[in-house]
Write an enzyme that holds these catalytic residues in place. Structure first.
Site, PDB file in Angstrom:
ATOM      1  N   GLU A 135       0.845  -1.188   0.000  1.00 27.35           N
ATOM      2  CA  GLU A 135       0.000   0.000   0.000  1.00 27.35           C
ATOM      3  C   GLU A 135       0.886   1.246   0.000  1.00 27.35           C
ATOM      4  O   GLU A 135       1.763   1.393   0.850  1.00 27.35           O
ATOM      5  CB  GLU A 135      -0.908   0.000   1.225  1.00 27.35           C
ATOM      6  CG  GLU A 135      -1.862   1.169   1.269  1.00 27.35           C
ATOM      7  CD  GLU A 135      -2.907   1.054   2.363  1.00 27.35           C
ATOM      8  OE1 GLU A 135      -3.431   2.105   2.772  1.00 27.35           O
ATOM      9  OE2 GLU A 135      -3.190  -0.071   2.807  1.00 27.35           O
ATOM     10  N   ASN A 165      -2.763  -1.475   8.100  1.00 22.25           N
ATOM     11  CA  ASN A 165      -4.062  -2.085   7.804  1.00 22.25           C
ATOM     12  C   ASN A 165      -3.833  -3.594   7.808  1.00 22.25           C
ATOM     13  O   ASN A 165      -3.743  -4.234   6.768  1.00 22.25           O
ATOM     14  CB  ASN A 165      -4.597  -1.603   6.453  1.00 22.25           C
ATOM     15  CG  ASN A 165      -4.854  -0.112   6.450  1.00 22.25           C
ATOM     16  OD1 ASN A 165      -5.312   0.459   7.432  1.00 22.25           O
ATOM     17  ND2 ASN A 165      -4.555   0.541   5.336  1.00 22.25           N
ATOM     18  N   LYS A 175      -2.953   0.401  14.241  1.00 27.69           N
ATOM     19  CA  LYS A 175      -3.871   1.388  13.683  1.00 27.69           C
ATOM     20  C   LYS A 175      -5.274   0.939  14.077  1.00 27.69           C
ATOM     21  O   LYS A 175      -5.717  -0.135  13.662  1.00 27.69           O
ATOM     22  CB  LYS A 175      -3.735   1.454  12.159  1.00 27.69           C
ATOM     23  CG  LYS A 175      -4.712   2.404  11.483  1.00 27.69           C
ATOM     24  CD  LYS A 175      -4.507   2.387   9.962  1.00 27.69           C
ATOM     25  CE  LYS A 175      -5.478   3.329   9.269  1.00 27.69           C
ATOM     26  NZ  LYS A 175      -5.283   3.341   7.793  1.00 27.69           N
ATOM     27  N   GLU A 195     -10.123   4.818   9.470  1.00 24.62           N
ATOM     28  CA  GLU A 195     -10.314   4.391   8.088  1.00 24.62           C
ATOM     29  C   GLU A 195     -10.848   2.959   7.985  1.00 24.62           C
ATOM     30  O   GLU A 195     -10.394   2.167   7.169  1.00 24.62           O
ATOM     31  CB  GLU A 195      -9.005   4.532   7.301  1.00 24.62           C
ATOM     32  CG  GLU A 195      -8.521   5.969   7.227  1.00 24.62           C
ATOM     33  CD  GLU A 195      -7.280   6.130   6.361  1.00 24.62           C
ATOM     34  OE1 GLU A 195      -7.200   7.132   5.643  1.00 24.62           O
ATOM     35  OE2 GLU A 195      -6.395   5.260   6.422  1.00 24.62           O
ATOM     36  N   LYS A 201       1.517  11.534  13.365  1.00 25.79           N
ATOM     37  CA  LYS A 201       2.000  12.056  12.091  1.00 25.79           C
ATOM     38  C   LYS A 201       2.481  13.493  12.260  1.00 25.79           C
ATOM     39  O   LYS A 201       2.003  14.218  13.122  1.00 25.79           O
ATOM     40  CB  LYS A 201       0.905  12.000  11.033  1.00 25.79           C
ATOM     41  CG  LYS A 201       0.573  10.581  10.574  1.00 25.79           C
ATOM     42  CD  LYS A 201      -0.371  10.582   9.387  1.00 25.79           C
ATOM     43  CE  LYS A 201      -0.653   9.164   8.924  1.00 25.79           C
ATOM     44  NZ  LYS A 201      -1.486   9.114   7.693  1.00 25.79           N
ATOM     45  N   ASP A 215      -2.529  14.513   6.865  1.00 25.65           N
ATOM     46  CA  ASP A 215      -2.061  13.225   6.337  1.00 25.65           C
ATOM     47  C   ASP A 215      -0.868  13.368   5.410  1.00 25.65           C
ATOM     48  O   ASP A 215      -1.007  13.200   4.200  1.00 25.65           O
ATOM     49  CB  ASP A 215      -3.212  12.526   5.597  1.00 25.65           C
ATOM     50  CG  ASP A 215      -2.855  11.109   5.144  1.00 25.65           C
ATOM     51  OD1 ASP A 215      -1.889  10.543   5.667  1.00 25.65           O
ATOM     52  OD2 ASP A 215      -3.561  10.585   4.266  1.00 25.65           O
ATOM     53  N   GLU A 250       3.674   9.186  -1.395  1.00 19.01           N
ATOM     54  CA  GLU A 250       2.237   9.074  -1.610  1.00 19.01           C
ATOM     55  C   GLU A 250       1.646  10.359  -2.164  1.00 19.01           C
ATOM     56  O   GLU A 250       0.758  10.330  -3.021  1.00 19.01           O
ATOM     57  CB  GLU A 250       1.552   8.704  -0.294  1.00 19.01           C
ATOM     58  CG  GLU A 250       0.041   8.646  -0.375  1.00 19.01           C
ATOM     59  CD  GLU A 250      -0.607   8.295   0.951  1.00 19.01           C
ATOM     60  OE1 GLU A 250      -1.855   8.295   1.006  1.00 19.01           O
ATOM     61  OE2 GLU A 250       0.122   8.019   1.940  1.00 19.01           O
ATOM     62  N   HIS A 276      -4.632  18.742   0.172  1.00 17.02           N
ATOM     63  CA  HIS A 276      -5.475  17.594  -0.191  1.00 17.02           C
ATOM     64  C   HIS A 276      -6.319  17.865  -1.443  1.00 17.02           C
ATOM     65  O   HIS A 276      -7.514  17.565  -1.469  1.00 17.02           O
ATOM     66  CB  HIS A 276      -6.378  17.210   0.974  1.00 17.02           C
ATOM     67  CG  HIS A 276      -6.329  15.740   1.274  1.00 17.02           C
ATOM     68  ND1 HIS A 276      -6.753  14.776   0.387  1.00 17.02           N
ATOM     69  CD2 HIS A 276      -5.907  15.077   2.370  1.00 17.02           C
ATOM     70  CE1 HIS A 276      -6.589  13.579   0.920  1.00 17.02           C
ATOM     71  NE2 HIS A 276      -6.065  13.722   2.119  1.00 17.02           N
ATOM     72  N   TRP A 313     -13.203  13.137   2.480  1.00 21.59           N
ATOM     73  CA  TRP A 313     -12.522  12.462   1.379  1.00 21.59           C
ATOM     74  C   TRP A 313     -12.757  13.205   0.065  1.00 21.59           C
ATOM     75  O   TRP A 313     -12.730  12.616  -1.009  1.00 21.59           O
ATOM     76  CB  TRP A 313     -12.984  11.006   1.265  1.00 21.59           C
ATOM     77  CG  TRP A 313     -12.452  10.133   2.375  1.00 21.59           C
ATOM     78  CD1 TRP A 313     -11.521  10.467   3.305  1.00 21.59           C
ATOM     79  CD2 TRP A 313     -12.833   8.784   2.652  1.00 21.59           C
ATOM     80  NE1 TRP A 313     -11.285   9.414   4.163  1.00 21.59           N
ATOM     81  CE2 TRP A 313     -12.085   8.361   3.781  1.00 21.59           C
ATOM     82  CE3 TRP A 313     -13.729   7.888   2.072  1.00 21.59           C
ATOM     83  CZ2 TRP A 313     -12.209   7.090   4.336  1.00 21.59           C
ATOM     84  CZ3 TRP A 313     -13.847   6.616   2.629  1.00 21.59           C
ATOM     85  CH2 TRP A 313     -13.094   6.223   3.742  1.00 21.59           C
TER      86      TRP A 313
END
Length: 723
Positions: free
Chosen positions: A187, A230, A307, A311, A379, A384, A412, A540, A562
């Site tokens: 990921e 995840n 985590k 999400e 973070k 993010d 990312e 974002h 989102w």
């Protein structure tokens, strides 16, 4: 050891374990590139100072140190170097007072005492009539770090005459996080499949695992969480634990502790229980038994990375429990074995009016409720891993809770493996921000290293996501961000520029004609990435899912946070997210005077303007331009910065190998293409709100807005997680 046997071992190391670029300069060796020193005068100087080495080899870590020192010196000095028990010529002597008579005789105990278990010193000193280079430490792992430290000095052409250098890590846990899935897809990984060949483990131990350990140890990394946050519960089953055990055995000589990401529902998914409630006796027993089982296999297992309630990942909230209760059941299970829990603070509630606020509002009320062997992993920013964020207000807000920082190396939000975006400036920017938690000087770095609140445990985490590409990271320059993360985790006082200089010298060349302009490229690259994506505090604006291309128009999703519109709030009046008292008031989460600066439209740095204010299109900026004009200017500046990077790189032809030169040259062309797409997409979209013209001095977009909207889900590189 006979010369024949030693030569055979060196040859095998050359081909297999040192990762030498047998197919050309393809970047496999990263910064551990032990080629002959090109400066003849300096080469002769080093040769006169180093004829042999002396190092004990009675532990796997010291064996690794010996091998690295022999391989490194033999390659750099282009001469045979041997490990000798007698010192009759100038030598490198490496060890501890306990395993080296020479070092014990030098009386270094007082100097070493302040360096802890992992620190080391390097000295040029006289002993029995000969001048020696001494690498001394308290423990074997410090010796290994010192070996890498000496080789770094030689690789960067640092003179050794009179050298007196000592260093120790500023944080305890220096962790790399992998987001690798058990099917070997990664990921947010852009460099091939996962390094971990689950299908051939435990029987086949790929030589690349050793090189991976060497790479990390060379920059002081001492822990690795090898699977995705995840997490698949199967990682805790026997079929995978026996494979993890083999990797832990390979990493151990290099000082790297094994950590695993765990799924909070594991008691249900693999334990046969009908609940994962952290206060349920059966759940408590499950985690205690699982910890016992893991430590039976891996006695030095580090612990769990979690985590939870984020999400879609399960967590304690599903049972009416809080994060402290969720973390503490795991901490209790690990505590008898000396293990720790890294509990991620990346949480956000879809009902929250401002995602920025969520982590602070959720964790600050729990301060002091986490067990001592829990570290909250936060973070760097409140959203993010964006190209630029204000520092997370959690830094400085948790005096009773161990807190570590999480940074992202994998690109990312910076163009995957196609864009050059050295992250050193981003990392140092946040580490050097002042939280004012205990007055001036309470920087994020000093919060993280325990100086501000005297934390029991300290650490830094970096999400690295390398893969099976020959050069590990896809883009050659992503290596520099991995290197920067490790160096800063060891010593956060280093500057991004000096780290870049080191990396270039070790990875490419010591030729200043190359170093100076490429350092400029690297230092400019992050700001360029901000400018053509999210200038002036925008954030974002990405297409959702893959996060590669722009989609500032994105306004509908299963949850508002989102979408891009949630963050930029563009309308006919202006643009930006109001986080002052008239908006979400997220600014109140910062200490003074930070809060006062962020809330004041006249004081806030323009880099953060639209993070905290909804500003009119005709607002006058420091440049004298209106906000609209400044926004357009920044987007165009980002493209011009990439074009400048291209021009600078093209001048480097002939100064390094053709293979890597041509690779980066092609990638910079791709980056220019993408930067133009970002610029035109965003300027044309925001123009629909501002109603203002793009000033005529700028090149006009080649296409209309609809053309760019149609490109939203067309990406040029595979993101295995997204696809």
């Amino acid at each position: 050891m006979t010369k024949l046997k030693h030569s055979t071992i060196l040859l095998l190391a050359f081909i297999l374990f040192s990762g030498t670029d047998v197919f050309g300069q393809d970047g496999y060796r990263m910064w551990l590139k032990y080629d002959k020193i090109s400066d003849d005068q300096l080469l002769e100087q080093y040769r006169s100072q180093i004829h042999q080495i002396q190092i004990a080899t009675d532990t796997p870590t010291l064996e690794a140190a010996e091998k690295e020192l022999l391989d490194g010196l033999s390659g750099l000095l282009d001469t045979e170097i041997e490990n000798r028990s007698e010192l009759n010529r100038s030598s490198v002597v490496a060890g501890t007072p306990a395993n080296s008579e020479t070092i014990a005789a030098l009386g270094l105990e007082d100097d070493l005492r302040q360096l802890g278990d992992e620190g080391y010193l390097i000295r040029h000193t006289e002993h029995n009539g000969n001048a020696h280079i001494i690498i001394a430490a308290n423990e074997d792992i410090g010796v290994l770090y010192g070996v890498f430290g000496l080789l770094r000095k030689i690789q960067t052409n640092t003179g050794l005459d009179g050298i007196s250098y000592e260093t120790a890590p500023k944080v305890q846990f220096r962790v790399v996080n992998h987001w690798d899935n058990l099917d070997r897809l990664v990921e947010r990984g852009y460099a091939g499949l996962s390094l971990w060949e689950w299908g051939t483990l435990p029987e086949y131990k790929h030589p690349r695992y050793i090189d991976y350990a060497r790479i990390n140890a060379s920059i002081g990394i001492n822990a690795a969480a090898i699977n995705n946050v995840n997490a698949d519960p199967l990682i805790l089953t026997d079929q995978f634990l026996e494979k993890v055990e083999v990797l832990a055995d390979i990493f151990r000589p290099y000082g790297i502790q094994m950590f695993l990401s765990i799924n909070f529902h594991s008691p249900v998914r693999i334990g046969g229980l009908d609940t994962a409630d952290p206060l349920d006796p059966g759940v408590i027993e499950f985690w205690a038994d699982k910890a016992d089982e893991i430590y039976e296999r891996i006695p030095d297992f580090g612990g769990f990375l979690v985590k939870a309630d984020s999400e879609g990942q399960p967590g304690p909230h599903g049972y009416g429990r809080d994060h402290a209760q969720g973390a503490n059941v795991l901490a209790d299970a690990l505590e008898p074995h000396g293990g720790v829990v890294f509990w991620r603070a990346f949480v956000y509630d879809p009902e929250q009016d401002d995602r920025f606020r969520e982590a602070y509002d959720e964790f600050v009320p729990l301060d002091g409720k986490f067990k001592d062997n829990v570290i909250l992993q936060v973070k760097n920013g409140p959203i993010d891993f964006q190209p630029r964020e204000p520092f997370s207000p959690l830094f400085g807000a948790l005096p009773e809770t161990n807190t570590m920082i999480e940074l992202q190396v994998t690109q990312e939000y910076f163009g995957f493996n196609l864009h050059l975006a050295y992250q050193g400036p981003l990392f140092t920017e946040v580490l050097n921000e002042d939280t004012y938690a205990k007055g001036e000087g309470s920087t994020v770095a000093k919060v993280v290293d325990g100086s501000v609140f005297d934390y029991e445990l300290t650490g830094m985490a970096g999400v690295i996501n390398p893969g099976t590409d020959r050069n590990w990271t896809g883009h050659p320059f992503v290596q520099s961000s991995w290197y920067a993360y490790g160096r800063l985790a060891w010593d956060h006082t280093l500057s991004a520029e000096e780290i870049a200089d080191e990396w270039i010298r070790m990875t490419f060349t010591n030729n200043n004609e190359f170093i100076d302009p490429v350092t400029e490229i690297m230092m400019e690259s992050r700001e360029a990435g901000v400018n053509y994506r999210n200038p002036l505090g925008l954030t974002h604006l990405y297409a959702q899912g893959h996060h590669y291309g722009p989609a500032p128009w994105h306004s509908e999703s299963s949850r508002p946070d989102w979408t891009s519109a949630y963050y930029h709030k563009a309308d006919d009046y202006g643009i930006g997210f109001d986080r002052t008292e008239t908006g979400s008031n997220a600014v109140e989460q910062y200490h003074e005077p930070v809060a006062s600066v962020f809330r004041d439209l006249d004081k806030i740095p323009e880099d953060y303007l639209l993070w905290f204010h909804h500003v009119s299109w005709d607002h006058e900026m420091e440049s004298g331009r209106t906000l609209w004009e400044e926004l357009v200017h920044k987007y165009y500046e980002g493209v011009e910065q990439v074009r400048w990077m291209q021009e600078q790189w093209n001048e480097m032809e002939g100064l390094i190998d053709d293979e890597r030169f041509e690779h980066v040259k092609a990638l910079l062309k791709i980056q220019e293409r993408d930067a133009v797409r970002w610029r035109d997409s965003c300027v044309l979209y925001f123009q629909t709100h501002s109603g203002m013209e793009i000033p005529e001095q700028y090149e006009q977009p080649e296409h209309d807005l609809q053309h760019y909207i149609d490109l939203e889900h067309i990406i040029y590189v595979p993101d295995p997680w997204y696809n």
